[in-house]
Each structure stands twice: as C-alpha cells, then as structure tokens.
Design a protein around this motif. Structure first.
Motif, PDB file in Angstrom:
ATOM      1  N   MET A 125     -14.205  -7.690  -6.541  1.00 26.85           N
ATOM      2  CA  MET A 125     -13.195  -7.428  -7.580  1.00 26.85           C
ATOM      3  C   MET A 125     -13.569  -6.223  -8.431  1.00 26.85           C
ATOM      4  SD  MET A 125     -10.534  -9.193  -7.174  1.00 26.85           S
ATOM      5  CE  MET A 125      -9.813  -8.091  -8.369  1.00 26.85           C
ATOM      6  N   GLN A 126     -14.865  -6.060  -8.709  1.00 25.40           N
ATOM      7  CA  GLN A 126     -15.295  -4.898  -9.504  1.00 25.40           C
ATOM      8  C   GLN A 126     -15.010  -3.600  -8.740  1.00 25.40           C
ATOM      9  OE1 GLN A 126     -19.273  -6.193 -10.388  1.00 25.40           O
ATOM     10  NE2 GLN A 126     -18.518  -7.766 -11.788  1.00 25.40           N
ATOM     11  N   GLU A 127     -15.278  -3.602  -7.435  1.00 22.62           N
ATOM     12  CA  GLU A 127     -14.981  -2.406  -6.612  1.00 22.62           C
ATOM     13  C   GLU A 127     -13.476  -2.147  -6.538  1.00 22.62           C
ATOM     14  OE1 GLU A 127     -16.586  -1.735  -2.736  1.00 22.62           O
ATOM     15  OE2 GLU A 127     -18.663  -1.897  -3.404  1.00 22.62           O
ATOM     16  N   ILE A 128     -12.713  -3.222  -6.413  1.00 25.15           N
ATOM     17  CA  ILE A 128     -11.253  -3.086  -6.349  1.00 25.15           C
ATOM     18  C   ILE A 128     -10.737  -2.496  -7.666  1.00 25.15           C
ATOM     19  CG2 ILE A 128      -9.067  -4.372  -6.217  1.00 25.15           C
ATOM     20  CD1 ILE A 128     -10.691  -6.427  -4.403  1.00 25.15           C
ATOM     21  N   GLY A 129     -11.319  -2.942  -8.780  1.00 21.61           N
ATOM     22  CA  GLY A 129     -10.934  -2.409 -10.092  1.00 21.61           C
ATOM     23  C   GLY A 129     -11.159  -0.907 -10.188  1.00 21.61           C
ATOM     24  N   HIS A 130     -12.311  -0.455  -9.697  1.00 21.02           N
ATOM     25  CA  HIS A 130     -12.613   0.995  -9.688  1.00 21.02           C
ATOM     26  C   HIS A 130     -11.613   1.739  -8.794  1.00 21.02           C
ATOM     27  CE1 HIS A 130     -16.174   0.647 -12.051  1.00 21.02           C
ATOM     28  NE2 HIS A 130     -16.854  -0.057 -11.161  1.00 21.02           N
ATOM     29  N   ALA A 131     -11.367   1.177  -7.607  1.00 18.11           N
ATOM     30  CA  ALA A 131     -10.452   1.820  -6.651  1.00 18.11           C
ATOM     31  C   ALA A 131      -9.046   1.900  -7.240  1.00 18.11           C
ATOM     32  CB  ALA A 131     -10.430   1.039  -5.333  1.00 18.11           C
ATOM     33  N   TYR A 132      -8.659   0.865  -7.963  1.00 15.97           N
ATOM     34  CA  TYR A 132      -7.321   0.816  -8.563  1.00 15.97           C
ATOM     35  C   TYR A 132      -7.163   1.924  -9.611  1.00 15.97           C
ATOM     36  CZ  TYR A 132      -2.911  -1.304  -9.877  1.00 15.97           C
ATOM     37  OH  TYR A 132      -1.567  -1.525 -10.075  1.00 15.97           O
ATOM     38  N   TYR A 133      -8.176   2.028 -10.459  1.00 20.68           N
ATOM     39  CA  TYR A 133      -8.119   3.042 -11.514  1.00 20.68           C
ATOM     40  C   TYR A 133      -8.116   4.453 -10.912  1.00 20.68           C
ATOM     41  CZ  TYR A 133      -8.666   5.433 -15.905  1.00 20.68           C
ATOM     42  OH  TYR A 133      -8.446   6.259 -16.975  1.00 20.68           O
ATOM     43  N   THR A 134      -8.937   4.666  -9.885  1.00 17.50           N
ATOM     44  CA  THR A 134      -9.005   5.973  -9.216  1.00 17.50           C
ATOM     45  C   THR A 134      -7.644   6.345  -8.621  1.00 17.50           C
ATOM     46  OG1 THR A 134     -11.322   5.568  -8.694  1.00 17.50           O
ATOM     47  CG2 THR A 134     -10.245   7.313  -7.453  1.00 17.50           C
ATOM     48  N   ALA A 135      -6.988   5.355  -7.991  1.00 17.22           N
ATOM     49  CA  ALA A 135      -5.717   5.638  -7.310  1.00 17.22           C
ATOM     50  C   ALA A 135      -4.546   5.771  -8.280  1.00 17.22           C
ATOM     51  CB  ALA A 135      -5.423   4.538  -6.289  1.00 17.22           C
ATOM     52  N   TYR A 136      -4.517   4.962  -9.343  1.00 16.54           N
ATOM     53  CA  TYR A 136      -3.304   4.890 -10.166  1.00 16.54           C
ATOM     54  C   TYR A 136      -3.488   5.299 -11.629  1.00 16.54           C
ATOM     55  CZ  TYR A 136      -2.084   2.330  -5.989  1.00 16.54           C
ATOM     56  OH  TYR A 136      -1.892   1.973  -4.683  1.00 16.54           O
ATOM     57  N   LYS A 137      -4.718   5.680 -11.993  1.00 14.47           N
ATOM     58  CA  LYS A 137      -5.017   6.131 -13.364  1.00 14.47           C
ATOM     59  C   LYS A 137      -4.580   5.111 -14.416  1.00 14.47           C
ATOM     60  CE  LYS A 137      -6.799   9.878 -11.844  1.00 14.47           C
ATOM     61  NZ  LYS A 137      -7.413   9.171 -10.701  1.00 14.47           N
ATOM     62  N   LYS A 138      -4.617   3.845 -14.013  1.00 16.81           N
ATOM     63  CA  LYS A 138      -4.285   2.762 -14.932  1.00 16.81           C
ATOM     64  C   LYS A 138      -5.183   1.611 -14.534  1.00 16.81           C
ATOM     65  CE  LYS A 138      -0.334   0.227 -16.752  1.00 16.81           C
ATOM     66  NZ  LYS A 138       1.085  -0.116 -16.615  1.00 16.81           N
ATOM     67  N   SER A 139      -5.704   0.881 -15.513  1.00 19.79           N
ATOM     68  CA  SER A 139      -6.610  -0.191 -15.119  1.00 19.79           C
ATOM     69  C   SER A 139      -5.828  -1.359 -14.531  1.00 19.79           C
ATOM     70  CB  SER A 139      -7.448  -0.662 -16.313  1.00 19.79           C
ATOM     71  OG  SER A 139      -6.702  -1.556 -17.099  1.00 19.79           O
ATOM     72  N   LEU A 140      -6.457  -2.053 -13.599  1.00 20.68           N
ATOM     73  CA  LEU A 140      -5.846  -3.221 -12.962  1.00 20.68           C
ATOM     74  C   LEU A 140      -5.472  -4.248 -14.031  1.00 20.68           C
ATOM     75  CD1 LEU A 140      -5.051  -4.902 -10.488  1.00 20.68           C
ATOM     76  CD2 LEU A 140      -7.452  -5.571 -10.240  1.00 20.68           C
ATOM     77  N   GLY A 141      -6.366  -4.425 -15.016  1.00 17.07           N
ATOM     78  CA  GLY A 141      -6.092  -5.365 -16.105  1.00 17.07           C
ATOM     79  C   GLY A 141      -4.831  -5.029 -16.882  1.00 17.07           C
TER      80      GLY A 141
END
Length: 323
Positions: free
Chosen positions: A125-141
């Motif tokens: 989940m921590q890696e997915i969170g980083h990947a999400y922010y990198t891709a969409y410039k918005k935090s998953l949270g």
C-alpha cells in the motif's frame, strides 16, 4: 532482495535463460509486421515475471525509441490490449491505475476499492501510494476522501496509509481484549461503536485477527461476520466483511470475486484482469484451488467458457493449468 510483490504460490515464475534483448527484438519484429503476431507476444509476456517484463520494456525502448506499452496500446484492442498493457506495468503502478479507475467519473466502484485495499500488504500500500501520487499529482488519501464518506472513508484511509501490523506473532491476551472490545462495541450495547470495529479490523495483523475472531465467538456465541451483518450496513459493512474474509483466507476471498466476475451473463473483465495479473506471482495457485472448492469446476474451464480469442489464450496462460 525479495520483492514485496512476489509470493511462493504464483503460476508465473522466472524464465530460465532469460535474455531481455532477445525478447525485445522478437517483440519488435512481431509488432512491425502487418497484423501483429500475437502468439509470440503472448508466449513471451506470459512466460516471464513482471520484473523480467520490465527489463524487456527497457530494452525495447532502447531499441525502438518508443515505450512498449504505447506500442501495445496502438497495436492491440479491447480486453486483450488492457491485459497485455497490465502485464508490462509495475505492480504498484498497475494498482494505482486500478484505484484511479475505481474512483473516476460518475459513481465509485466500491467493490474494486475494497478488494485492492483489503488484499494488499502495508508495504504494498505504501508503494501504491507513491505510485499514485507520481501518476496523478494527488495523494491517494485525498482522492479517497473526496469520493467516499463516513465510517467507510475513515476505514479506507487507514488501509490506504498502509498502517496494518504485518507481524506474524500473535498475542492471545490482546486477542481476548480486542474480542471483548468488539463485543462491547456491538452486540452488547444499544447502537454500535463503529470506531472500535475500524481500529481493530484495520490495524491488527491477519493472524492476530483470526485469533481475535475465535475469542469473539467464545464471548458472544456468534461469528464475527454475523455480528457485522447485524450491526453495520452499506459499504462500511462490505469493507469489514471483506477484511474478515481476507484475514481468514485471502485466496478464498479472491476466488469468490473471480467466481462473481465470471458468473452469469457478461464478464466483469475489470475484476478478472486485475486479479489474474496482480496475483499471478503471489497466490494464484491457491486461488485456483479455492475457486474449484467454491464452484465445483476449475478456474481454467470458467475462463475458457467465458472468454474468447487472444484474450482467452492469454488468461489461460496466466492461469497456468487446469484443476
């Protein structure tokens, strides 16, 4: 270093004698032909692990000056295209994209959100969170916060932050204490203390939860699933039931998701692709066994009767055999 995305019960293993530049050249040739040679493409991409496919993609870019995933998108179509692109995507990026799709447009696909957030480990989940922010410039949270509400949102945010304890050690005293807290929070009182359910079910390790559920039955003479069904409702109820099922047996939970994706009229390819790709190096062998137990027939035969063409061939290769 062992990858956090690889388990011992996958259907896809490292390809012996692997040579990324030979594979990249073979793929370049198949894509350059008029009409792609799908057979070569399928056999290379389904017989290599994700780590190996990413090395092929790197070689391919050096060779062709273009990204393999973009060429696949340009050359293939439909569900087959989505599946092949998924195979050349890093696992955390793939999950981030699946989460984005679950929350995009009108309405949220809560089932997909629940499935991903309950079956991934804290480290994943921590890696997915980083990947999400990198891709969409918005935090998953932030994304989850804007798309969901109430107790459901609160629980999802704890899971999205990767805060679940991952230790395999269990503490019997804590299990008894937590079981009593759950009993006091639900069955024993008028109204329900949702936070107590959220904190215990979202933060304790799966082995710890299994012990807690046994203790809960001793105290209440009821299964925790029945109490959740009686006390809670809506997506929050669905989420907590998913956590209980995952804590008890994650492959069985995912087998049930596959069963529903393949059952009845029409196939839910979004779910089918995600589970087949994301579990192919973790526990797909166990999911296959659980699928057979649940349905009485093999996952292989269900895929065969529900899909067709290159899409079917690729899924069957990932499935790795009939049971």
């Amino acid at each position: 270093m062992a990858s956090i995305w690889v388990g011992k019960r996958g259907t896809i293993r490292d390809y012996a004698g692997f040579n990324p530049s030979v594979d990249a050249e073979a793929i370049r040739k198949t894509i350059r032909r008029i009409g792609t040679d799908e057979k070569t493409l399928i056999s290379i991409l389904t017989e290599r692990t994700n780590a190996q496919r990413l090395l092929i993609a790197k070689e391919y870019q050096a060779l062709c000056g273009k990204e393999l995933k973009d060429d696949l998108k340009g050359d293939l179509s439909g569900h087959f295209k989505h599946l092949m692109v998924a195979l050349v995507t890093p696992p955390a990026v793939f999950d981030a994209k699946q989460l984005k799709k679950s929350m995009k447009g009108m309405g949220t696909n809560e089932d997909a959100l629940i499935e991903i957030l309950t079956t991934r480990t804290s480290k994943q989940m921590q890696e997915i969170g980083h990947a999400y922010y990198t891709a969409y410039k918005k935090s998953l949270g932030d994304e989850i916060s804007s798309e969901t509400s109430g107790d459901f949102r609160k629980a999802l945010l704890i899971l999205a932050n990767g805060r679940r304890d991952e230790s395999l050690k269990v503490d019997e005293q804590l299990a008894r204490k937590d079981a009593q807290i759950l009993y006091n929070a639900g069955e024993k009182r008028w109204g329900t203390d949702e936070d107590a359910f959220t904190n215990i079910l979202c933060l304790r390790s799966f082995p710890q939860l299994k012990l807690t559920f046994d203790e809960y039955r001793n105290i209440s003479q009821k299964d925790i699933e029945d109490s959740i069904k009686g006390e809670l409702s809506g997506h929050f109820e669905d989420l907590l039931l998913a956590i209980v099922r995952c804590a008890r047996n994650t492959p069985a939970f995912l087998a049930e998701r596959l069963y529903r994706a393949l059952k009845g009229a029409g196939t839910d390819e979004f779910t089918l692709n995600r589970i087949m790709v994301s579990r192919s190096e973790i526990d797909l062998l166990d999911i296959r066994a659980e699928f057979k137990k649940l349905s009485g027939y093999s996952l292989y035969s269900a895929i065969k009767s529900d899909t067709s063409g290159d899409y079917e061939i690729t899924l069957l290769k990932i499935c790795g055999g009939d049971d």
